[in-house]
Motif scaffolding. Structure first.
Motif, PDB file in Angstrom:
ATOM      1  N   LEU A 100       0.929  -1.347  -0.071  1.00 35.03           N
ATOM      2  CA  LEU A 100      -0.010   0.198  -0.075  1.00 35.03           C
ATOM      3  C   LEU A 100       0.896   1.377   0.185  1.00 35.03           C
ATOM      4  O   LEU A 100       0.533   2.363  -0.459  1.00 35.03           O
ATOM      5  N   LEU A 101       2.131   1.205   0.626  1.00 37.76           N
ATOM      6  CA  LEU A 101       2.916   2.259   0.533  1.00 37.76           C
ATOM      7  C   LEU A 101       3.358   2.457  -0.855  1.00 37.76           C
ATOM      8  O   LEU A 101       3.394   3.637  -1.266  1.00 37.76           O
ATOM      9  N   ASN A 102       3.911   1.491  -1.497  1.00 38.53           N
ATOM     10  CA  ASN A 102       4.355   1.660  -2.871  1.00 38.53           C
ATOM     11  C   ASN A 102       3.107   1.930  -3.555  1.00 38.53           C
ATOM     12  O   ASN A 102       3.306   3.030  -4.582  1.00 38.53           O
ATOM     13  N   LEU A 103       2.022   1.515  -3.591  1.00 41.57           N
ATOM     14  CA  LEU A 103       0.800   2.235  -4.374  1.00 41.57           C
ATOM     15  C   LEU A 103       0.688   3.706  -4.014  1.00 41.57           C
ATOM     16  O   LEU A 103       0.465   4.433  -4.957  1.00 41.57           O
ATOM     17  N   SER A 104       0.799   3.880  -2.933  1.00 49.47           N
ATOM     18  CA  SER A 104       0.630   5.611  -2.479  1.00 49.47           C
ATOM     19  C   SER A 104       1.651   6.347  -3.396  1.00 49.47           C
ATOM     20  O   SER A 104       1.558   7.749  -3.440  1.00 49.47           O
ATOM     21  N   ASN A 105       2.823   5.683  -3.184  1.00 46.94           N
ATOM     22  CA  ASN A 105       4.026   6.334  -4.015  1.00 46.94           C
ATOM     23  C   ASN A 105       4.166   6.130  -5.476  1.00 46.94           C
ATOM     24  O   ASN A 105       4.781   6.865  -6.371  1.00 46.94           O
ATOM     25  N   GLY A 106       3.210   5.262  -5.932  1.00 41.59           N
ATOM     26  CA  GLY A 106       3.024   4.827  -7.577  1.00 41.59           C
ATOM     27  C   GLY A 106       4.547   4.375  -7.884  1.00 41.59           C
ATOM     28  O   GLY A 106       4.936   4.245  -9.014  1.00 41.59           O
ATOM     29  N   THR A 107       5.028   3.454  -7.017  1.00 41.37           N
ATOM     30  CA  THR A 107       6.322   2.707  -7.261  1.00 41.37           C
ATOM     31  C   THR A 107       6.281   1.405  -7.289  1.00 41.37           C
ATOM     32  O   THR A 107       5.396   0.783  -6.432  1.00 41.37           O
ATOM     33  N   ALA A 108       7.006   0.906  -8.076  1.00 42.92           N
ATOM     34  CA  ALA A 108       7.104  -0.649  -8.007  1.00 42.92           C
ATOM     35  C   ALA A 108       5.868  -1.594  -8.016  1.00 42.92           C
ATOM     36  O   ALA A 108       5.489  -2.711  -7.324  1.00 42.92           O
ATOM     37  N   LEU A 109       4.701  -0.958  -8.679  1.00 38.19           N
ATOM     38  CA  LEU A 109       3.246  -1.336  -8.886  1.00 38.19           C
ATOM     39  C   LEU A 109       3.298  -2.757  -9.260  1.00 38.19           C
ATOM     40  O   LEU A 109       2.639  -3.703  -8.632  1.00 38.19           O
ATOM     41  N   GLU A 110       4.106  -3.156 -10.381  1.00 34.81           N
ATOM     42  CA  GLU A 110       4.296  -4.659 -10.866  1.00 34.81           C
ATOM     43  C   GLU A 110       4.833  -5.584  -9.817  1.00 34.81           C
ATOM     44  O   GLU A 110       4.361  -6.902 -10.061  1.00 34.81           O
ATOM     45  N   ARG A 111       5.645  -5.059  -8.978  1.00 36.17           N
ATOM     46  CA  ARG A 111       6.247  -5.964  -7.845  1.00 36.17           C
ATOM     47  C   ARG A 111       5.282  -6.503  -7.049  1.00 36.17           C
ATOM     48  O   ARG A 111       4.890  -7.683  -6.532  1.00 36.17           O
ATOM     49  N   TYR A 112       4.256  -5.272  -6.472  1.00 37.74           N
ATOM     50  CA  TYR A 112       3.149  -5.671  -5.390  1.00 37.74           C
ATOM     51  C   TYR A 112       1.846  -6.240  -5.987  1.00 37.74           C
ATOM     52  O   TYR A 112       0.995  -6.566  -5.202  1.00 37.74           O
ATOM     53  N   PHE A 113       1.545  -5.670  -7.143  1.00 36.01           N
ATOM     54  CA  PHE A 113      -0.040  -5.924  -7.707  1.00 36.01           C
ATOM     55  C   PHE A 113       0.022  -6.544  -9.069  1.00 36.01           C
ATOM     56  O   PHE A 113       1.219  -6.270  -9.632  1.00 36.01           O
ATOM     57  N   ASP A 114      -0.841  -7.395  -8.972  1.00 32.55           N
ATOM     58  CA  ASP A 114      -1.235  -8.112 -10.368  1.00 32.55           C
ATOM     59  C   ASP A 114      -1.891  -7.050 -11.429  1.00 32.55           C
ATOM     60  O   ASP A 114      -3.033  -7.062 -11.241  1.00 32.55           O
ATOM     61  N   VAL A 115      -0.822  -6.221 -11.917  1.00 31.25           N
ATOM     62  CA  VAL A 115      -1.712  -4.797 -12.598  1.00 31.25           C
ATOM     63  C   VAL A 115      -2.643  -5.463 -13.772  1.00 31.25           C
ATOM     64  O   VAL A 115      -3.650  -4.890 -13.820  1.00 31.25           O
ATOM     65  N   ASP A 116      -2.204  -6.168 -14.571  1.00 27.18           N
ATOM     66  CA  ASP A 116      -3.049  -6.797 -15.722  1.00 27.18           C
ATOM     67  C   ASP A 116      -4.437  -7.231 -15.141  1.00 27.18           C
ATOM     68  O   ASP A 116      -5.336  -7.033 -15.809  1.00 27.18           O
ATOM     69  N   GLU A 117      -4.361  -8.105 -14.356  1.00 30.09           N
ATOM     70  CA  GLU A 117      -5.403  -8.687 -13.577  1.00 30.09           C
ATOM     71  C   GLU A 117      -6.436  -7.695 -13.075  1.00 30.09           C
ATOM     72  O   GLU A 117      -7.705  -7.766 -13.247  1.00 30.09           O
ATOM     73  N   ILE A 118      -5.765  -6.749 -12.401  1.00 29.04           N
ATOM     74  CA  ILE A 118      -6.661  -5.763 -11.841  1.00 29.04           C
ATOM     75  C   ILE A 118      -7.121  -4.710 -12.769  1.00 29.04           C
ATOM     76  O   ILE A 118      -8.475  -4.258 -12.657  1.00 29.04           O
ATOM     77  N   LEU A 119      -6.600  -4.610 -13.935  1.00 30.06           N
ATOM     78  CA  LEU A 119      -7.062  -3.746 -14.866  1.00 30.06           C
ATOM     79  C   LEU A 119      -8.221  -4.525 -15.582  1.00 30.06           C
ATOM     80  O   LEU A 119      -9.406  -3.812 -15.941  1.00 30.06           O
ATOM     81  N   ARG A 120      -8.213  -5.743 -15.676  1.00 29.10           N
ATOM     82  CA  ARG A 120      -9.369  -6.737 -16.394  1.00 29.10           C
ATOM     83  C   ARG A 120     -10.460  -6.432 -15.522  1.00 29.10           C
ATOM     84  O   ARG A 120     -11.488  -6.234 -15.790  1.00 29.10           O
ATOM     85  N   TYR A 121     -10.118  -6.556 -14.079  1.00 27.04           N
ATOM     86  CA  TYR A 121     -11.283  -6.665 -13.002  1.00 27.04           C
ATOM     87  C   TYR A 121     -11.918  -4.999 -12.968  1.00 27.04           C
ATOM     88  O   TYR A 121     -13.274  -5.204 -13.289  1.00 27.04           O
ATOM     89  N   PHE A 122     -11.178  -4.083 -13.156  1.00 30.07           N
ATOM     90  CA  PHE A 122     -11.569  -2.855 -13.368  1.00 30.07           C
ATOM     91  C   PHE A 122     -12.563  -2.563 -14.495  1.00 30.07           C
ATOM     92  O   PHE A 122     -13.598  -2.014 -14.703  1.00 30.07           O
TER      93      PHE A 122
END
Length: 188
Positions: A57-79
């Motif tokens: 969540l700290l990295n999310l708030s800073n916009g850093t290392a997103l793909e390290r901590y979040f499955d960005v592609d899956e989340i975009l599909r969900y959204f």
């Protein structure tokens, strides 16, 4: 476990309001500040795993290392799917609820839950509002900044383009193809 960096393959089941963590906002380094996530976890979650959630969540708030901590592609599909069905009794509203978080291979993903108030049945005033619901700012009763997972991803041009592509896939593959109409007729 494949490696020490892997988590418990389960993080939480978020059911309650955003003020205690459901909004996925970084608050501070105290695990007690994230009760909407951590108090609803399935099984036992170690202190180490709780700290990993906070780090994500700290990295999310800073916009850093997103793909390290979040499955960005899956989340975009969900959204994208979530936006199409205008499900506002969810992360998208001031309730910040009705979704699962799951960790797999060190990345958090978001999974759907409780869609019975979709198609604008929750917090929408008219059919016109539902049909014209904004796709790039699909929140209700809150600002985009109050939903950092959505805001950070859709603020990035590359991620926004992928999200738009997934929206188009849904429109073409499900609505324009006639599958939706046939499904409705079959159910009728």
């Amino acid at each position: 476990r494949p490696g020490e960096d892997d988590w418990n393959d389960r993080l939480g089941f978020v059911r309650s309001g955003g003020s205690r963590g459901g909004a996925l906002q970084y608050i501070d380094d105290e695990t007690s500040s994230y009760s909407a996530i951590l108090d609803n976890a399935h099984g036992t979650v170690s202190e180490s795993d709780k700290k990993k959630v906070i780090t994500a969540l700290l990295n999310l708030s800073n916009g850093t290392a997103l793909e390290r901590y979040f499955d960005v592609d899956e989340i975009l599909r969900y959204f994208a799917a979530h936006t199409v069905v205008v499900s506002l009794d969810s992360y998208y509203s001031n309730m910040a609820q009705n979704y699962f978080l799951q960790e797999r291979d060190g990345q958090i993903s978001i999974l759907p839950w409780d869609y019975h108030l979709s198609y604008g049945a929750f917090q929408s005033g008219s059919a016109k509002e539902v049909v014209n619901f904004a796709i790039d700012t699909p929140v209700s009763g809150v600002a985009m900044e109050d939903r950092p997972l959505l805001n950070v991803l859709l603020s990035d041009d590359e991620y926004l383009a992928k999200y738009h592509g997934y929206l188009q896939q849904i429109v073409d593959g499900y609505f324009n193809s006639g599958i939706f109409e046939q499904t409705v007729r079959d159910l009728q």
